[in-house]
Design a protein around this motif. Structure first.
Motif, PDB file in Angstrom:
ATOM      1  N   VAL A   1       0.888  -1.199  -0.080  1.00  0.00           N
ATOM      2  CA  VAL A   1      -0.144  -0.041  -0.005  1.00  0.00           C
ATOM      3  C   VAL A   1       0.802   1.244  -0.128  1.00  0.00           C
ATOM      4  CG1 VAL A   1      -1.637   1.338   1.089  1.00  0.00           C
ATOM      5  CG2 VAL A   1      -1.964  -1.033   1.201  1.00  0.00           C
ATOM      6  N   LYS A   2       2.025   1.240   0.916  1.00  0.00           N
ATOM      7  CA  LYS A   2       2.831   2.510   0.904  1.00  0.00           C
ATOM      8  C   LYS A   2       3.648   2.807  -0.377  1.00  0.00           C
ATOM      9  CE  LYS A   2       5.068   2.997   4.920  1.00  0.00           C
ATOM     10  NZ  LYS A   2       6.033   2.724   5.981  1.00  0.00           N
ATOM     11  N   SER A   3       3.940   1.499  -1.068  1.00  0.00           N
ATOM     12  CA  SER A   3       4.711   1.778  -2.250  1.00  0.00           C
ATOM     13  C   SER A   3       3.609   2.233  -3.380  1.00  0.00           C
ATOM     14  CB  SER A   3       5.284   0.591  -2.711  1.00  0.00           C
ATOM     15  OG  SER A   3       4.413  -0.347  -3.141  1.00  0.00           O
ATOM     16  N   LEU A   4       2.374   2.006  -3.447  1.00  0.00           N
ATOM     17  CA  LEU A   4       1.514   2.333  -4.497  1.00  0.00           C
ATOM     18  C   LEU A   4       1.037   3.907  -4.027  1.00  0.00           C
ATOM     19  CD1 LEU A   4      -0.337  -0.940  -5.178  1.00  0.00           C
ATOM     20  CD2 LEU A   4       1.273   0.302  -6.736  1.00  0.00           C
ATOM     21  N   LEU A   5       0.816   4.218  -2.725  1.00  0.00           N
ATOM     22  CA  LEU A   5       0.185   5.406  -2.272  1.00  0.00           C
ATOM     23  C   LEU A   5       1.060   6.711  -2.949  1.00  0.00           C
ATOM     24  CD1 LEU A   5      -2.240   6.464  -0.722  1.00  0.00           C
ATOM     25  CD2 LEU A   5      -0.675   6.569   1.101  1.00  0.00           C
ATOM     26  N   VAL A   6       2.286   6.247  -3.286  1.00  0.00           N
ATOM     27  CA  VAL A   6       2.890   7.751  -3.756  1.00  0.00           C
ATOM     28  C   VAL A   6       2.428   7.988  -5.117  1.00  0.00           C
ATOM     29  CG1 VAL A   6       5.208   7.955  -4.919  1.00  0.00           C
ATOM     30  CG2 VAL A   6       5.211   6.577  -2.873  1.00  0.00           C
ATOM     31  N   ASN A   7       1.876   7.298  -5.798  1.00  0.00           N
ATOM     32  CA  ASN A   7       1.319   7.948  -7.292  1.00  0.00           C
ATOM     33  C   ASN A   7       0.067   7.376  -7.580  1.00  0.00           C
ATOM     34  OD1 ASN A   7       2.657   5.393  -8.071  1.00  0.00           O
ATOM     35  ND2 ASN A   7       4.369   6.622  -8.989  1.00  0.00           N
ATOM     36  N   CYS A   8      -0.700   6.634  -6.755  1.00  0.00           N
ATOM     37  CA  CYS A   8      -1.994   5.995  -7.064  1.00  0.00           C
ATOM     38  C   CYS A   8      -3.010   6.615  -5.812  1.00  0.00           C
ATOM     39  CB  CYS A   8      -1.854   4.462  -7.044  1.00  0.00           C
ATOM     40  SG  CYS A   8      -0.442   4.021  -8.068  1.00  0.00           S
ATOM     41  N   GLU A   9      -4.388   6.439  -6.268  1.00  0.00           N
ATOM     42  CA  GLU A   9      -5.410   6.298  -5.367  1.00  0.00           C
ATOM     43  C   GLU A   9      -5.592   4.826  -4.766  1.00  0.00           C
ATOM     44  OE1 GLU A   9      -6.778   8.847  -4.030  1.00  0.00           O
ATOM     45  OE2 GLU A   9      -5.858  10.587  -5.350  1.00  0.00           O
ATOM     46  N   VAL A  10      -5.256   4.450  -3.838  1.00  0.00           N
ATOM     47  CA  VAL A  10      -5.270   3.046  -3.317  1.00  0.00           C
ATOM     48  C   VAL A  10      -6.344   2.655  -2.388  1.00  0.00           C
ATOM     49  CG1 VAL A  10      -3.763   1.374  -2.177  1.00  0.00           C
ATOM     50  CG2 VAL A  10      -2.683   3.260  -3.388  1.00  0.00           C
ATOM     51  N   PHE A  11      -7.139   1.787  -2.886  1.00  0.00           N
ATOM     52  CA  PHE A  11      -8.417   1.068  -2.214  1.00  0.00           C
ATOM     53  C   PHE A  11      -8.080  -0.331  -2.071  1.00  0.00           C
ATOM     54  CE2 PHE A  11      -9.537   4.168  -4.966  1.00  0.00           C
ATOM     55  CZ  PHE A  11     -10.685   4.875  -4.619  1.00  0.00           C
ATOM     56  N   ILE A  12      -8.489  -0.903  -0.715  1.00  0.00           N
ATOM     57  CA  ILE A  12      -8.183  -2.350  -0.455  1.00  0.00           C
ATOM     58  C   ILE A  12      -9.413  -3.000   0.280  1.00  0.00           C
ATOM     59  CG2 ILE A  12      -7.195  -1.703   1.878  1.00  0.00           C
ATOM     60  CD1 ILE A  12      -4.977  -3.961   1.244  1.00  0.00           C
ATOM     61  N   THR A  13      -9.265  -4.289   0.100  1.00  0.00           N
ATOM     62  CA  THR A  13     -10.278  -5.057   0.953  1.00  0.00           C
ATOM     63  C   THR A  13      -9.833  -5.267   2.248  1.00  0.00           C
ATOM     64  OG1 THR A  13      -9.362  -7.170  -0.027  1.00  0.00           O
ATOM     65  CG2 THR A  13     -11.127  -6.216  -1.087  1.00  0.00           C
ATOM     66  N   ASP A  14     -10.475  -4.982   3.289  1.00  0.00           N
ATOM     67  CA  ASP A  14     -10.223  -5.244   4.513  1.00  0.00           C
ATOM     68  C   ASP A  14     -11.130  -6.289   5.317  1.00  0.00           C
ATOM     69  OD1 ASP A  14      -8.920  -4.771   7.002  1.00  0.00           O
ATOM     70  OD2 ASP A  14     -10.099  -3.137   7.619  1.00  0.00           O
ATOM     71  N   TRP A  15     -10.508  -7.421   5.335  1.00  0.00           N
ATOM     72  CA  TRP A  15     -11.501  -8.602   5.628  1.00  0.00           C
ATOM     73  C   TRP A  15     -11.597  -8.654   7.143  1.00  0.00           C
ATOM     74  CZ3 TRP A  15     -14.207  -9.902   1.613  1.00  0.00           C
ATOM     75  CH2 TRP A  15     -13.364  -9.839   0.417  1.00  0.00           C
ATOM     76  N   HIS A  16     -12.721  -9.006   7.371  1.00  0.00           N
ATOM     77  CA  HIS A  16     -13.015  -9.165   9.173  1.00  0.00           C
ATOM     78  C   HIS A  16     -12.630 -10.466   9.900  1.00  0.00           C
ATOM     79  CE1 HIS A  16     -16.365  -5.782   8.420  1.00  0.00           C
ATOM     80  NE2 HIS A  16     -14.963  -5.448   8.206  1.00  0.00           N
ATOM     81  N   ASN A  17     -12.210 -10.422  10.907  1.00  0.00           N
ATOM     82  CA  ASN A  17     -12.149 -11.467  11.514  1.00  0.00           C
ATOM     83  C   ASN A  17     -13.355 -12.469  12.085  1.00  0.00           C
ATOM     84  OD1 ASN A  17     -11.044 -13.677  13.421  1.00  0.00           O
ATOM     85  ND2 ASN A  17      -9.515 -12.411  14.184  1.00  0.00           N
TER      86      ASN A  17
ATOM     87  N   ARG B   1       9.602  -3.566  -4.965  1.00  0.00           N
ATOM     88  CA  ARG B   1      10.121  -2.511  -5.123  1.00  0.00           C
ATOM     89  C   ARG B   1      10.979  -2.128  -6.257  1.00  0.00           C
ATOM     90  NH1 ARG B   1      11.608  -3.113   0.464  1.00  0.00           N
ATOM     91  NH2 ARG B   1      13.871  -3.110  -0.285  1.00  0.00           N
ATOM     92  N   ASN B   2      11.920  -2.973  -6.625  1.00  0.00           N
ATOM     93  CA  ASN B   2      12.991  -2.720  -7.621  1.00  0.00           C
ATOM     94  C   ASN B   2      12.512  -3.075  -9.075  1.00  0.00           C
ATOM     95  OD1 ASN B   2      14.388  -1.508  -5.734  1.00  0.00           O
ATOM     96  ND2 ASN B   2      15.657  -3.314  -5.622  1.00  0.00           N
ATOM     97  N   ASN B   3      11.740  -4.119  -9.032  1.00  0.00           N
ATOM     98  CA  ASN B   3      11.342  -4.926 -10.449  1.00  0.00           C
ATOM     99  C   ASN B   3       9.749  -4.911 -10.578  1.00  0.00           C
ATOM    100  OD1 ASN B   3      14.090  -5.257 -10.876  1.00  0.00           O
ATOM    101  ND2 ASN B   3      14.051  -7.157  -9.978  1.00  0.00           N
ATOM    102  N   ILE B   4       9.324  -5.478  -9.773  1.00  0.00           N
ATOM    103  CA  ILE B   4       7.619  -5.658 -10.155  1.00  0.00           C
ATOM    104  C   ILE B   4       6.777  -4.663 -10.064  1.00  0.00           C
ATOM    105  CG2 ILE B   4       5.796  -7.204  -9.153  1.00  0.00           C
ATOM    106  CD1 ILE B   4       7.552  -9.176  -8.159  1.00  0.00           C
ATOM    107  N   ARG B   5       6.900  -3.766  -8.983  1.00  0.00           N
ATOM    108  CA  ARG B   5       6.004  -2.607  -8.843  1.00  0.00           C
ATOM    109  C   ARG B   5       6.297  -1.688  -9.992  1.00  0.00           C
ATOM    110  NH1 ARG B   5       7.061   2.697  -7.727  1.00  0.00           N
ATOM    111  NH2 ARG B   5       5.581   3.975  -6.993  1.00  0.00           N
ATOM    112  N   PRO B   6       7.532  -1.386 -10.492  1.00  0.00           N
ATOM    113  CA  PRO B   6       7.484  -0.441 -12.018  1.00  0.00           C
ATOM    114  C   PRO B   6       6.814  -1.183 -13.098  1.00  0.00           C
ATOM    115  CG  PRO B   6       9.649  -0.518 -10.890  1.00  0.00           C
ATOM    116  CD  PRO B   6       8.688  -1.566  -9.965  1.00  0.00           C
ATOM    117  N   LEU B   7       6.885  -2.500 -13.063  1.00  0.00           N
ATOM    118  CA  LEU B   7       6.310  -3.267 -14.604  1.00  0.00           C
ATOM    119  C   LEU B   7       4.845  -3.428 -14.250  1.00  0.00           C
ATOM    120  CD1 LEU B   7       8.440  -6.288 -14.810  1.00  0.00           C
ATOM    121  CD2 LEU B   7       8.168  -4.622 -16.187  1.00  0.00           C
TER     122      LEU B   7
END
Length: 438
Positions: A125-141, A394-400
């Motif tokens: 999330v932190k790595s995508l938040l730099v240049n994206c609007e980030v949404f995520i599924t927050d599953w309950h216990n 961080r180095n390879n997959i996120r940029p792709l």
């Protein structure tokens, strides 16, 4: 009552160990013992501190810990968590950055429901938040969900994902990690047939078991070896009286944690032995490497029994997704109906949970999708965790992944150049350094 007694016994043992740790720490830390320095008391206090923290964190949901973000204006903006869709078994949340101009990329992260909380994807999330609007599924216990809310199985999970995608609209790019990969594919196919205008623009599938038989692992072998009756008898318990979900049939988080640790028992034992020594010598800190990892790793959540059992029976044993025979509410979901959503798969060469070959099988299921909307990437040195967090991400997959999103954002921009891959069904195919159109 047999199932409930077992659940309460596990919680009692956890509580007792937490108390023993706290007692040892308190006793060995008495000031009077300082009059006669003895390393035994230091070791006892260190054992108590590590033990108490270890067992306490098992029932505590970790905090997201994402509080501020430095924008292009050079100012630190607060990051707020807003609920977009609220449901009994999980919410759709957004990491909102007030004062920042809206980002063009809108990313929906689908977190796994496989024993850990969605906070496992904190670094993603932190790595995508730099240049994206980030949404995520927050599953309950599941232990906190009353029985009155009904069941929750793989079909309900798929319907939840479809609803979340529908709520965010067609400008969304979906990234599914691990367990939800096959169900995210099914949810997209469901929308493709019923509401094409609600489909996301792209779907990135990271390390998930679309075809578990493509490359067997210890996980798939376990699923094959165990009968459904044996799984139900040995893995399922009723939530005890301590929690709001009392009486609900679940696969307990503590039992899942025992399975996780047993896969690398010696490694975990050594890690805790080293940490006790570090605490005794004063070389530890509240957020050192050990605590950062285990604060997340040991925080486990219960899964509903029907979700766990239906996942094993339908995804692993029945191979319903792999055979394109998955049904929702009695109706077949055809992956071939996906014709406009760009699909990319990401695998790790050293992934021992979803081995190379299991995830890329999704591309063959999308028979209605043109080749220019398909891509795959194999990260040779990455394990399961590394393909969505850590250095490989961080180095390879996120940029792709971001390049893939930009290439299919509806503006008509072309995908980055790359080479034709080898046979994508081969588990040991040659490493690919770029996202490869298929």
């Amino acid at each position: 009552m047999r199932y409930m007694a077992t659940y309460d016994m596990m919680e009692t043992l956890r509580n007792a160990n937490q108390w023993l740790g706290a007692t040892a720490l308190s006793f060995a830390s008495y000031p009077i013992f300082s009059m006669t320095p003895n390393p035994a008391f230091q070791m006892l206090a260190a054992w108590g501190e590590v033990t108490e923290r270890t067992f306490a964190r098992m029932v505590t949901k970790p905090d997201w810990g994402i509080r501020t973000y430095t924008c292009e204006d050079g100012k630190d903006h607060l990051v707020g968590i807003e609920t977009i869709v609220e449901k009994p078994f999980g919410n759709l949340i957004q990491f909102a950055v007030p004062g920042r101009k809206p980002m063009k990329r809108r990313v929906l992260l689908i977190a796994p429901m496989s024993g850990h909380y969605a906070t496992l994807l904190r670094s993603t999330v932190k790595s995508l938040l730099v240049n994206c609007e980030v949404f995520i599924t927050d599953w309950h216990n599941a232990r906190d969900i009353p029985v009155s809310e009904g069941k929750f199985d793989v079909e309900d999970y798929t319907l939840y994902l479809a609803e979340f995608m529908r709520a965010l609209g067609p400008d969304t790019h979906v990234i599914a990690v691990c367990q939800p990969v096959p169900l995210a594919l099914a949810a997209t196919a469901l929308l493709a047939e019923d509401e094409p205008e609600a489909q996301p623009r792209s779907l990135t599938l990271i390390g998930g078991p679309v075809d578990p038989d493509a490359a067997p692992t210890e996980v798939t072998d376990f699923g094959r070896r165990m009968t459904m009756g044996l799984l139900e008898q040995t893995m399922v318990q009723r939530v005890g009286f301590k929690y709001p979900g009392v009486g609900r049939m679940v696969y307990p988080g503590l039992m899942q944690l025992a399975s996780f640790i047993s896969m690398n028992g010696e490694k975990h034992a050594q890690a805790f032995s080293d940490q006790i020594a570090n605490v005794a010598m004063g070389n530890d800190s509240d957020h050192d490497r050990h605590n950062r990892f285990y604060d997340e790793y040991l925080a486990v959540m219960d899964m509903t029994a029907e979700f766990y059992l239906s996942t094993v029976e339908r995804i692993f044993k029945g191979l319903e997704i792999a055979r394109n025979e998955f049904t929702v509410q009695g109706r077949k979901v055809d992956m071939g109906k996906i014709t406009n959503v760009a699909v990319m798969t990401v695998e790790g060469g050293k992934d021992d949970i979803s081995a190379p070959g299991q995830c890329v099988a999704a591309l063959d299921l999308c028979t209605g999708l043109p080749d220019e909307k398909k891509a795959s990437h194999l990260e040779p040195e990455a394990g399961h965790y590394g393909i969505f967090a850590g250095r490989s991400w961080r180095n390879n997959i996120r940029p792709l992944v971001l390049d893939f999103i930009d290439a299919h954002d509806g503006t008509g921009r072309k995908a980055p150049p790359s080479t034709k891959p080898a046979n994508r069904n081969a588990p040991n195919r040659a490493p690919q350094s770029k996202a490869t159109p298929v």
